[in-house]
Enzyme design. Structure first.
Site, mmCIF file in Angstrom:
data_model
loop_
_atom_site.group_PDB
_atom_site.id
_atom_site.type_symbol
_atom_site.label_atom_id
_atom_site.label_comp_id
_atom_site.label_asym_id
_atom_site.label_seq_id
_atom_site.Cartn_x
_atom_site.Cartn_y
_atom_site.Cartn_z
ATOM 1 N N SER A 38 0.830 -1.212 0.000
ATOM 2 C CA SER A 38 0.000 0.000 0.000
ATOM 3 C C SER A 38 0.861 1.256 0.000
ATOM 4 O O SER A 38 0.337 2.371 -0.015
ATOM 5 C CB SER A 38 -0.940 -0.002 1.208
ATOM 6 O OG SER A 38 -0.225 -0.163 2.411
ATOM 7 N N ASN A 125 -2.517 -2.450 12.562
ATOM 8 C CA ASN A 125 -3.972 -2.298 12.508
ATOM 9 C C ASN A 125 -4.443 -1.059 13.261
ATOM 10 O O ASN A 125 -5.276 -0.305 12.762
ATOM 11 C CB ASN A 125 -4.656 -3.551 13.055
ATOM 12 C CG ASN A 125 -4.300 -4.793 12.261
ATOM 13 O OD1 ASN A 125 -3.648 -4.699 11.226
ATOM 14 N ND2 ASN A 125 -4.694 -5.961 12.744
ATOM 15 N N HIS A 175 -38.810 21.995 -13.634
ATOM 16 C CA HIS A 175 -38.838 21.076 -14.789
ATOM 17 C C HIS A 175 -38.098 21.653 -16.001
ATOM 18 O O HIS A 175 -38.422 21.326 -17.136
ATOM 19 C CB HIS A 175 -40.280 20.748 -15.196
ATOM 20 C CG HIS A 175 -41.196 20.466 -14.036
ATOM 21 N ND1 HIS A 175 -41.345 19.217 -13.484
ATOM 22 C CD2 HIS A 175 -41.975 21.292 -13.300
ATOM 23 C CE1 HIS A 175 -42.192 19.283 -12.477
ATOM 24 N NE2 HIS A 175 -42.588 20.523 -12.331
ATOM 25 N N SER A 296 -12.000 23.768 -29.158
ATOM 26 C CA SER A 296 -12.118 22.474 -29.828
ATOM 27 C C SER A 296 -10.932 22.300 -30.759
ATOM 28 O O SER A 296 -10.482 23.254 -31.390
ATOM 29 C CB SER A 296 -13.421 22.423 -30.622
ATOM 30 O OG SER A 296 -13.330 21.426 -31.635
ATOM 31 N N LYS A 302 -15.486 27.063 -31.412
ATOM 32 C CA LYS A 302 -16.002 26.567 -30.141
ATOM 33 C C LYS A 302 -15.355 27.204 -28.923
ATOM 34 O O LYS A 302 -14.166 27.463 -28.889
ATOM 35 C CB LYS A 302 -15.804 25.047 -30.039
ATOM 36 C CG LYS A 302 -16.684 24.213 -30.949
ATOM 37 C CD LYS A 302 -18.182 24.456 -30.751
ATOM 38 C CE LYS A 302 -18.683 23.935 -29.424
ATOM 39 N NZ LYS A 302 -18.635 22.470 -29.377
ATOM 40 N N ASN A 304 -15.850 26.076 -24.990
ATOM 41 C CA ASN A 304 -16.569 25.080 -24.202
ATOM 42 C C ASN A 304 -16.399 25.290 -22.697
ATOM 43 O O ASN A 304 -15.370 25.774 -22.241
ATOM 44 C CB ASN A 304 -16.075 23.672 -24.562
ATOM 45 C CG ASN A 304 -16.365 23.309 -26.006
ATOM 46 O OD1 ASN A 304 -17.350 23.789 -26.580
ATOM 47 N ND2 ASN A 304 -15.515 22.493 -26.595
ATOM 48 N N GLU A 309 -18.473 20.934 -17.141
ATOM 49 C CA GLU A 309 -18.797 19.552 -17.516
ATOM 50 C C GLU A 309 -18.078 18.543 -16.624
ATOM 51 O O GLU A 309 -18.653 17.522 -16.223
ATOM 52 C CB GLU A 309 -18.425 19.304 -18.978
ATOM 53 C CG GLU A 309 -19.318 20.053 -19.949
ATOM 54 C CD GLU A 309 -18.864 19.843 -21.380
ATOM 55 O OE1 GLU A 309 -19.106 18.777 -21.937
ATOM 56 O OE2 GLU A 309 -18.241 20.775 -21.931
ATOM 57 N N GLN A 341 -7.523 -1.960 3.964
ATOM 58 C CA GLN A 341 -6.490 -1.159 3.303
ATOM 59 C C GLN A 341 -7.083 -0.376 2.119
ATOM 60 O O GLN A 341 -6.515 0.617 1.690
ATOM 61 C CB GLN A 341 -5.376 -2.095 2.821
ATOM 62 C CG GLN A 341 -4.205 -1.423 2.158
ATOM 63 C CD GLN A 341 -3.072 -2.403 1.928
ATOM 64 O OE1 GLN A 341 -2.379 -2.779 2.862
ATOM 65 N NE2 GLN A 341 -2.899 -2.845 0.692
HETATM 66 N N1 ARG Z 1 -1.110 -1.270 5.020
HETATM 67 C C1 ARG Z 1 -2.052 -1.840 5.908
HETATM 68 C C2 ARG Z 1 -3.363 -1.050 5.909
HETATM 69 O O1 ARG Z 1 -3.372 0.032 5.405
HETATM 70 C C3 ARG Z 1 -1.519 -1.914 7.253
HETATM 71 C C4 ARG Z 1 -2.119 -2.972 8.078
HETATM 72 C C5 ARG Z 1 -1.601 -4.292 7.728
HETATM 73 N N2 ARG Z 1 -1.933 -5.204 8.786
HETATM 74 C C6 ARG Z 1 -1.841 -6.521 8.619
HETATM 75 N N3 ARG Z 1 -2.179 -7.263 9.618
HETATM 76 N N4 ARG Z 1 -1.422 -7.059 7.503
HETATM 77 O O2 ARG Z 1 -4.398 -1.480 6.389
#
Ligand code: ARG
Length: 478
Positions: A38, A125, A175, A296, A302, A304, A309, A341
């Site tokens: 991540s 966690n 409407h 455009s 054009k 725009n 949008e 995650q």
């Molecule tokens: N990168 C993880 C997240 O954002 C961290 C937690 C990972 N925990 C684990 N038990 N693998 O949630």
């Protein structure tokens, strides 16, 4: 070279140095790392992760798990990490699955054995969600401030459109059919109030963000004498968690912020749709400044309204961020699951997209030229006075349903070619000259006297009311 390149340029020799490889005989497969990391997105939490670690080591020293010297060694190493991150000189390693791993690894490299105590009584966690909550506390007020900036543009333009004799007015629509004339100031502030509710929703969500999960560990707390209230205070949270299982798996706050951002995006989208219409030749109510319009590649003539949008189009994406997260959450048993995650990318994306849209639309609206003649011409269509004519009859004692039928019949006859509405009104004994005067240009909009209504008197009050509400929203953010 950016940080991602650094990450990928590293050899995979270090990969067995993930945080958890003690239990494993071999290193992880490349595909596992590629799929589960991540870091590419959660590195955005580095400030918050460092803050979290500072509070955690302070907490460990506070309860005697770390000595003061150990604590100071880790804090000094965290200062180095912070400096490296700020200067963009931090070198990520192949085993850095996420920002938490990267920071802990580097701290240990810098300060040795005390660094190896940093993760005592802590899990990624509780750590990752603590960082995310800190990030929200920092970033949500910034997006709220951008909302205020757009509201200020709406207020300025409302004041400029005025409430006096030369006030700008346009048809109000239901409407997408012309309904009754309204002051332009009234129309602009309608959006302003909606954004006020958005600010209130965002700030309200922050109250539930303001709980520290640190100390919940992986899911159950710890056998060590941790003091979650201490670390909560250190981090500036209002309080610590009540239940460790809930603490590590609760992403309600992300969903709430995503809903609030989706609502902002929907409001921006509605403005976008209006400006697409207003800047068309068919409406011609506004002309965009060249700096806020696009051309455009093929059609030389054009001009725009691409900002408008995209404000409309990107609302779909932000709603997708909300929907995606809710879908991720809906099947999760307690407590932490790796699915969680998936909380960060939609949140970051929605925050980025809404921030960009707010600034772009604010610039577009601030610099556009309104075309009052076109608005007035559209609003002065005689049939726009129909309701005022019915209310004229009501004032003379006619039941509204009868008045509606009388005026409706005149409109029908006029549309059938029997004469101009104003002449038919004059000729109708129950209406006459006084009623015919209501059909004249610019008269109808002045008839709207209801508090909060679209006429000059209530709008003058509304402008002042909005200005003071805006000060309060501003104060609430800061
Ligand atoms: N990168 C993880 C997240 O954002 C961290 C937690 C990972 N925990 C684990 N038990 N693998 O949630």
């Amino acid at each position: 070279m950016n940080q991602n390149d650094k990450h990928h340029d590293d050899t995979h020799n270090d990969v067995s140095k993930t945080l958890w490889h003690g239990r494993f005989a071999g290193g992880p497969a490349d595909e596992l790392m590629a799929y589960t990391v991540s870091l590419p997105f959660d590195r955005r939490l580095w400030r918050d992760d460092i803050a979290c670690s500072r509070a955690h080591v302070a907490g460990l020293a506070h309860v005697g798990i770390l000595t003061v010297d150990e604590r100071d060694a880790v804090l000094a190493a965290l200062d180095v990490v912070e400096a490296e991150m700020s200067a963009d000189t931090f070198v990520f390693a192949a085993g850095d699955e996420d920002i938490h791993t990267a920071v802990e690894r580097r701290v240990t490299e810098i300060c040795g054995p005390p660094g190896a105590k940093l993760h005592t009584g802590r899990s990624r966690n509780d750590q990752s969600v603590t960082g995310l909550r800190l990030w929200c506390k920092r970033e949500v007020p910034l997006v709220a401030a951008r909302i205020v900036a757009l509201q200020e543009v709406l207020l300025d333009r409302a004041r400029e459109a005025g409430v006096g004799n030369d006030a700008v007015y346009l048809p109000g629509y239901t409407h997408v059919q012309r309904a009754q004339p309204v002051l332009l100031a009234h129309h602009l502030l309608a959006h302003g109030w909606a954004f006020g509710r958005d600010i209130e929703r965002l700030l309200d969500a922050l109250e539930r963000v303001d709980v520290s999960p640190l100390g919940a560990g992986a899911l159950a707390g710890s056998s060590l004498p941790l003091d979650p209230e201490f670390t909560a205070r250190e981090l500036g949270f209002a309080r610590a968690f009540d239940n460790s299982l809930d603490a590590v798996s609760d992403r309600d706050f992300v969903a709430e912020i995503l809903f609030a951002l989706s609502m902002v995006a929907v409001h921006l989208s509605r403005i976008g749709e209006e400006w697409v219409l207003w800047t068309s030749d068919e409406f011609g109510f506004a002309v965009l400044d060249d700096a806020y319009a696009t051309g455009s590649s093929m059609l030389p003539q054009k001009k725009n309204a691409d900002i408008a949008e995209l404000a409309r189009g990107k609302a779909g994406r932000v709603i997708g961020d909300l929907t995606g997260l809710l879908t991720t959450l809906k099947g999760l048993p307690l407590a932490y699951n790796r699915d969680l995650q998936e909380d960060k990318e939609p949140l970051f994306d929605a925050m980025d997209q809404v921030s960009l849209a707010l600034s772009a639309l604010a610039g577009m609206i601030a610099t556009a030229r309104f075309v009052p003649e076109r608005m007035r011409t559209a609003a002065d269509a005689p049939t726009m006075a129909a309701t005022d004519l019915a209310e004229f009859l009501v004032r003379a004692g006619t039941p509204f349903r009868d008045a509606h039928a009388i005026v409706g019949a005149l409109v029908r006859r006029s549309l059938a070619g029997e004469g101009a509405l104003v002449d038919l009104v004059r000729a109708e004994p129950r209406l006459g000259d006084d009623a015919a005067a209501l059909v004249a240009p610019g008269v109808g909009v002045r008839m709207r006297t209801t508090p909060g209504g679209a006429g000059p008197r209530p709008v003058a009050l509304q402008i002042e009311g909005f200005a003071s509400a805006l000060q309060q929203w501003k104060q609430a953010i800061s």
